[in-house]
Design a protein around this motif. Structure first.
Motif, mmCIF file in Angstrom:
data_model
loop_
_atom_site.group_PDB
_atom_site.id
_atom_site.type_symbol
_atom_site.label_atom_id
_atom_site.label_comp_id
_atom_site.label_asym_id
_atom_site.label_seq_id
_atom_site.Cartn_x
_atom_site.Cartn_y
_atom_site.Cartn_z
ATOM 1 N N GLU A 132 0.835 -1.212 0.000
ATOM 2 C CA GLU A 132 0.000 0.000 0.000
ATOM 3 C C GLU A 132 0.869 1.260 0.000
ATOM 4 O O GLU A 132 0.538 2.253 -0.661
ATOM 5 N N LYS A 135 2.077 1.587 -3.497
ATOM 6 C CA LYS A 135 0.982 1.987 -4.392
ATOM 7 C C LYS A 135 0.682 3.469 -4.229
ATOM 8 O O LYS A 135 0.389 4.169 -5.221
ATOM 9 N N ALA A 140 3.713 0.607 -7.160
ATOM 10 C CA ALA A 140 3.113 -0.724 -7.202
ATOM 11 C C ALA A 140 1.683 -0.576 -7.698
ATOM 12 O O ALA A 140 1.083 0.501 -7.599
ATOM 13 N N ARG A 141 1.155 -1.655 -8.238
ATOM 14 C CA ARG A 141 -0.210 -1.648 -8.758
ATOM 15 C C ARG A 141 -0.962 -2.861 -8.247
ATOM 16 O O ARG A 141 -0.369 -3.792 -7.690
ATOM 17 N N ASP A 142 -2.267 -2.850 -8.439
ATOM 18 C CA ASP A 142 -3.096 -3.972 -8.008
ATOM 19 C C ASP A 142 -2.698 -5.246 -8.741
ATOM 20 O O ASP A 142 -2.322 -5.218 -9.925
#
Length: 343
Positions: A132, A135, A140-142
């Motif tokens: 998190e 992100k 970072a991504r899902d």
């Protein structure tokens, strides 16, 4: 497949090259050289990818598996809670330092990293917090497949380089002595140079040098010939490796101002061993040495919060916790690289 086999009761644990930063090597030539210096090679491969090494490089991986020279370490077992906490602590420190803030994400291809290598099986909640944080910074991504998380390529490499050092003590539970090794020295160098921005505190002193060019370009040499030569000459290569280890350990204990002189004055023992290896390899394969066996050694204070020291050698902050008194630590990694610049 040979996975984390139990060692013989009275046998010394094999010292294996722990390859990083990926789950498979880039250069078969480098791996052939590694086999001359080490008792085997270890890879960190998620369970759902366990058959990929044999599928991607069957001509090399399958014979090594059959010979017991390739060890597949599963992050689901190896990256346990303590290892996850060390990884998360290092990443948190680097994120908080602001070193990753300049990374651009426009037109950047993100690389998937399995949750298991991030420590998802060690402490899932801690990993979610780190993801998190990344992100929130666009790094970072899902997840797209449910088993991995897309990371900025620099962060992806950072995690794997850190893991190579953090997991070294974990080898003991599988009867292995892990020695981090890479055929992507330029990537590691770029990463450490990036993190040595002025915003990052750097109390550590990092020393990187090529000792001798002792390896040979083995691209055209069949693997079975390399393994046969390995059996005949392993004593010489082992002696050279041990000499380097002692040299790096001694170097890490010297005051920073004395290390440059020590590098120049490397010692006749190492040079003599290298000369013997070069002579025998030229005789066997009729070609000059073209791979460099180098070292990256570091000494730093455990309380300095030095990300460069953490990446190069996973100092006391990662391996032993931070105490009230500074602790000097030394570590090294073997780096193989093509030496065509010397031609």
């Amino acid at each position: 497949m040979n996975k984390q086999n139990e060692p013989e009761p009275d046998a010394a644990p094999p010292e294996v090259a722990f390859y990083y930063p990926g789950w498979i090597w880039r250069s078969d030539d480098a791996v052939k050289n590694l086999l001359l210096f080490f008792d085997g090679v270890a890879l960190l491969v998620p369970e759902y990818m366990k058959d990929r090494p044999g599928a991607v490089v069957p001509e090399t991986a399958e014979p090594l598996l059959d010979a017991g020279l390739l060890h597949i370490l599963e992050p689901e077992k190896v990256v346990d809670k303590p290892a996850t906490e060390k990884l998360a602590g290092a990443l948190t420190e680097i994120i908080a330092s602001g070193a990753l803030d300049p990374l651009g994400t426009e037109h950047t291809h993100f690389h998937e990293l399995s949750y298991s290598r991030l420590g998802g099986f060690g402490d899932g909640e801690l990993v979610r917090m780190i993801v998190e944080e990344l992100k929130a910074r666009g790094l970072a991504r899902d997840t797209e497949d449910g088993v991995s998380v897309p990371l900025h390529p620099m962060v992806h490499s950072l995690v794997l380089v850190l893991l190579a050092q953090i997991l070294v003590p974990q080898g003991r539970q599988f009867g292995l002595v892990l020695e981090p090794a890479t055929d992507r020295a330029s990537l590691v160098k770029a990463l450490t140079e990036f993190l040595s921005l002025p915003s990052v505190p750097s109390a550590g002193n990092v020393v990187a040098t090529d000792l001798e060019i002792v390896g040979v370009d083995l691209g055209a040499v069949p693997l079975d010939e390399v393994l046969s030569y390995r059996t005949e000459h392993q004593k010489d290569y082992r002696a050279y490796r041990l000499a380097i280890r002692k040299f790096v350990r001694d170097l890490s204990l010297l005051p920073p101002g004395d290390r440059a002189a020590a590098l120049i004055d490397r010692g006749e023992e190492i040079e003599d061993l290298a000369r013997d290896i070069k002579r025998s390899s030229r005789k066997a394969w009729k070609q000059p040495a073209s791979f460099g066996l180098g070292i990256a050694g570091a000494a730093w204070s455990a309380t300095s919060g030095d990300p460069i020291g953490l990446i190069i050698g996973a100092g006391a902050t990662l391996l032993g916790g931070v105490g009230s008194k500074p602790v000097d630590c030394g570590a090294y990694s073997y780096l193989f690289r093509m030496a065509d610049l010397y031609a």
